[in-house]
Design a protein around this motif. Structure first.
Motif, mmCIF file in Angstrom:
data_model
loop_
_atom_site.group_PDB
_atom_site.id
_atom_site.type_symbol
_atom_site.label_atom_id
_atom_site.label_comp_id
_atom_site.label_asym_id
_atom_site.label_seq_id
_atom_site.Cartn_x
_atom_site.Cartn_y
_atom_site.Cartn_z
ATOM 1 N N GLY A 163 0.794 -1.225 0.000
ATOM 2 C CA GLY A 163 0.000 0.000 0.000
ATOM 3 C C GLY A 163 0.827 1.277 0.000
ATOM 4 N N THR A 164 2.060 1.209 0.517
ATOM 5 C CA THR A 164 2.889 2.422 0.592
ATOM 6 C C THR A 164 4.016 2.424 -0.443
ATOM 7 O OG1 THR A 164 4.356 1.447 2.266
ATOM 8 C CG2 THR A 164 2.427 2.666 3.063
ATOM 9 N N LYS A 165 4.025 1.444 -1.322
ATOM 10 C CA LYS A 165 5.080 1.357 -2.335
ATOM 11 C C LYS A 165 5.103 2.625 -3.192
ATOM 12 C CE LYS A 165 6.827 -1.574 -6.082
ATOM 13 N NZ LYS A 165 6.592 -2.800 -6.891
ATOM 14 N N GLY A 166 6.297 3.177 -3.368
ATOM 15 C CA GLY A 166 6.452 4.365 -4.193
ATOM 16 C C GLY A 166 6.112 5.668 -3.498
ATOM 17 N N THR A 167 5.812 5.617 -2.201
ATOM 18 C CA THR A 167 5.475 6.832 -1.450
ATOM 19 C C THR A 167 6.599 7.168 -0.480
ATOM 20 O OG1 THR A 167 4.396 5.805 0.472
ATOM 21 C CG2 THR A 167 3.066 6.062 -1.542
ATOM 22 N N TRP A 168 6.492 8.347 0.135
ATOM 23 C CA TRP A 168 7.504 8.787 1.093
ATOM 24 C C TRP A 168 7.610 7.869 2.302
ATOM 25 C CZ3 TRP A 168 5.888 9.677 6.002
ATOM 26 C CH2 TRP A 168 4.535 10.007 6.205
ATOM 27 N N ARG A 169 6.572 7.098 2.579
ATOM 28 C CA ARG A 169 6.598 6.240 3.764
ATOM 29 C C ARG A 169 7.662 5.146 3.662
ATOM 30 N NH1 ARG A 169 2.152 7.337 7.052
ATOM 31 N NH2 ARG A 169 0.598 8.639 6.013
ATOM 32 N N GLN A 170 8.112 4.829 2.464
ATOM 33 C CA GLN A 170 9.184 3.852 2.308
ATOM 34 C C GLN A 170 10.525 4.506 1.980
ATOM 35 O OE1 GLN A 170 8.519 0.164 0.227
ATOM 36 N NE2 GLN A 170 6.348 0.118 0.758
ATOM 37 N N GLU A 171 10.615 5.822 2.143
ATOM 38 C CA GLU A 171 11.880 6.539 1.997
ATOM 39 C C GLU A 171 12.382 6.911 3.388
ATOM 40 O OE1 GLU A 171 11.909 9.798 -0.752
ATOM 41 O OE2 GLU A 171 10.376 8.873 -2.016
ATOM 42 N N MET A 172 13.493 6.337 3.787
ATOM 43 C CA MET A 172 13.994 6.515 5.147
ATOM 44 C C MET A 172 14.200 7.989 5.493
ATOM 45 S SD MET A 172 14.585 4.650 7.744
ATOM 46 C CE MET A 172 15.434 4.641 9.330
ATOM 47 N N SER A 173 14.631 8.788 4.522
ATOM 48 C CA SER A 173 14.910 10.194 4.801
ATOM 49 C C SER A 173 13.657 10.975 5.169
ATOM 50 C CB SER A 173 15.569 10.860 3.590
ATOM 51 O OG SER A 173 14.699 10.836 2.466
ATOM 52 N N LEU A 174 12.493 10.496 4.753
ATOM 53 C CA LEU A 174 11.237 11.180 5.043
ATOM 54 C C LEU A 174 10.420 10.484 6.129
ATOM 55 C CD1 LEU A 174 10.118 12.123 1.416
ATOM 56 C CD2 LEU A 174 10.985 13.670 3.177
ATOM 57 N N SER A 175 10.468 9.161 6.133
ATOM 58 C CA SER A 175 9.647 8.413 7.096
ATOM 59 C C SER A 175 10.359 8.187 8.420
ATOM 60 C CB SER A 175 9.244 7.063 6.504
ATOM 61 O OG SER A 175 10.388 6.221 6.370
ATOM 62 N N GLY A 176 11.686 8.042 8.374
ATOM 63 C CA GLY A 176 12.437 7.757 9.588
ATOM 64 C C GLY A 176 12.286 6.339 10.084
ATOM 65 N N GLY A 177 11.518 5.515 9.378
ATOM 66 C CA GLY A 177 11.269 4.136 9.779
ATOM 67 C C GLY A 177 10.075 3.597 9.028
ATOM 68 N N GLY A 178 9.806 2.315 9.212
ATOM 69 C CA GLY A 178 8.720 1.671 8.474
ATOM 70 C C GLY A 178 7.437 1.527 9.257
ATOM 71 N N GLN A 179 6.785 0.387 9.088
ATOM 72 C CA GLN A 179 5.457 0.225 9.682
ATOM 73 C C GLN A 179 5.476 0.266 11.206
ATOM 74 O OE1 GLN A 179 3.060 -3.145 8.486
ATOM 75 N NE2 GLN A 179 1.435 -2.606 9.908
#
Length: 330
Positions: A163-179
């Motif tokens: 569901g989050t593929k290709g979004t900022w949520r899977q970019e460490m620099s923006l999300s800071g972590g995953g699920q």
């Protein structure tokens, strides 16, 4: 003040959902929008007629500088939270931030210190604090009726990776972590908040499943009162599922997917807890606290305890699953 004038920092999908709740708070008034994306601002205006003619800014600092605000509501990529919170508090604004509060223990302490200096209301939006089942559990434990908490087990499954593929949520620099620090943050928080426990040490194994961030996480926890627990977050599941069990000396609480809360006493008798009394909402509580009508039910300290446990899990996983003392993080 008659109404709390609120500026929105971030106009993305979740903020648009949150605005639907905020518009129901009669003592709140949205007065300005800020987002780096014209498309997101347009989507907010299209979703909520009340925002159609509001001034919009590409830089939240310009919105704050313009004045006319009492508070802000932040819903942006997670690593941006800390600077936004600090700036708004330094400029005398009450601040509500979507979870997770921040992405490091150090930053959690920074925003708490800024709140204390500013003497403003500051809240992390953990909506489950207002959910009837968890309020019931917390009260039974706090009153002593349930006895000491001895074990917890919590499982969350979600199609998060897909569901989050290709979004900022899977970019460490923006999300800071995953699920674990995204939707899993709600699970970690509510286990700590409803049981009144604090983590002492964490051992964790984490699988990134070929991404930059944590997808599947298995945590083993010892709490300060001696209780044990496990928290499992599966980010590559076919659908959403949660299963929570809390064992105490005198009672057991079980929340199963779509089955509500079941309570079991030490003698084996069991009942389904129904018609429970819930709280208001995070948005209502935030506004009420600003107006002196209520105490905050999800203060920044909740965000601190969540990131303390979460960062300990990350560090443990980096070191082969060796136990990490939570207090070593500050």
């Amino acid at each position: 003040m008659d109404k709390v004038r609120i500026g929105l920092i971030g106009c993305g999908g979740f903020q648009r959902y949150r605005v639907g709740n905020l518009l129901k708070v009669k003592d709140a008034q949205i007065v300005a929008l800020a987002d780096t994306s014209d498309d997101q601002i347009a989507a907010m205006r299209n979703a909520h007629a009340a925002t159609a003619d509001l001034p919009a800014y590409h830089d939240y600092k310009d919105m704050v500088a313009e004045g006319g605000l009492d508070a802000v509501m932040i819903a942006t990529p997670h690593t941006q939270h800390v600077d936004q919170i600090l700036f708004c508090l330094e400029h005398g604004l009450h601040t509500l931030c979507e979870k997770p509060l921040v992405t490091s223990v150090t930053d959690a302490h920074r925003v708490i210190a800024a709140r204390d200096k500013a003497q403003k209301q500051a809240m992390v939006s953990y909506q489950r604090h207002f959910q009837a089942e968890f309020r019931y559990i917390r009260e039974k434990i706090r009153s002593g009726e349930a006895g000491e908490v001895t074990y917890i087990a919590a499982l969350q499954c979600q199609g998060w990776k897909k569901g989050t593929k290709g979004t900022w949520r899977q970019e460490m620099s923006l999300s800071g972590g995953g699920q674990l620090n995204d939707s899993g943050s709600h699970l970690v928080d509510i286990m700590l908040w409803s049981t009144l426990l604090q983590a002492e040490s964490v051992s964790a194994k984490i699988d990134h499943r070929g991404t930059e961030v944590d997808i599947d996480s298995a945590l083993s926890i010892r709490f300060r009162n001696g209780a044990l627990g496990t928290i499992t977050v599966v980010g590559d599941a076919p659908k959403w599922h949660e299963d929570i069990t809390i064992w105490c000396e005198n009672m057991m609480f079980a929340i199963r997917q779509d089955q509500g809360l079941t309570v079991t006493y030490a003698d084996g008798s069991r009942f389904k807890a129904e018609n429970l009394i819930g709280g208001s909402t995070a948005d209502q509580n935030f506004v009420d606290a600003i107006l002196g009508k209520a105490a905050l039910e999800s203060p920044l300290e909740c965000g601190l305890e969540v990131i303390r446990l979460t960062e300990a899990a990350w560090k443990s996983a980096e070191n082969g699953g060796n136990s990490v003392a939570v207090d070593s993080l500050g």
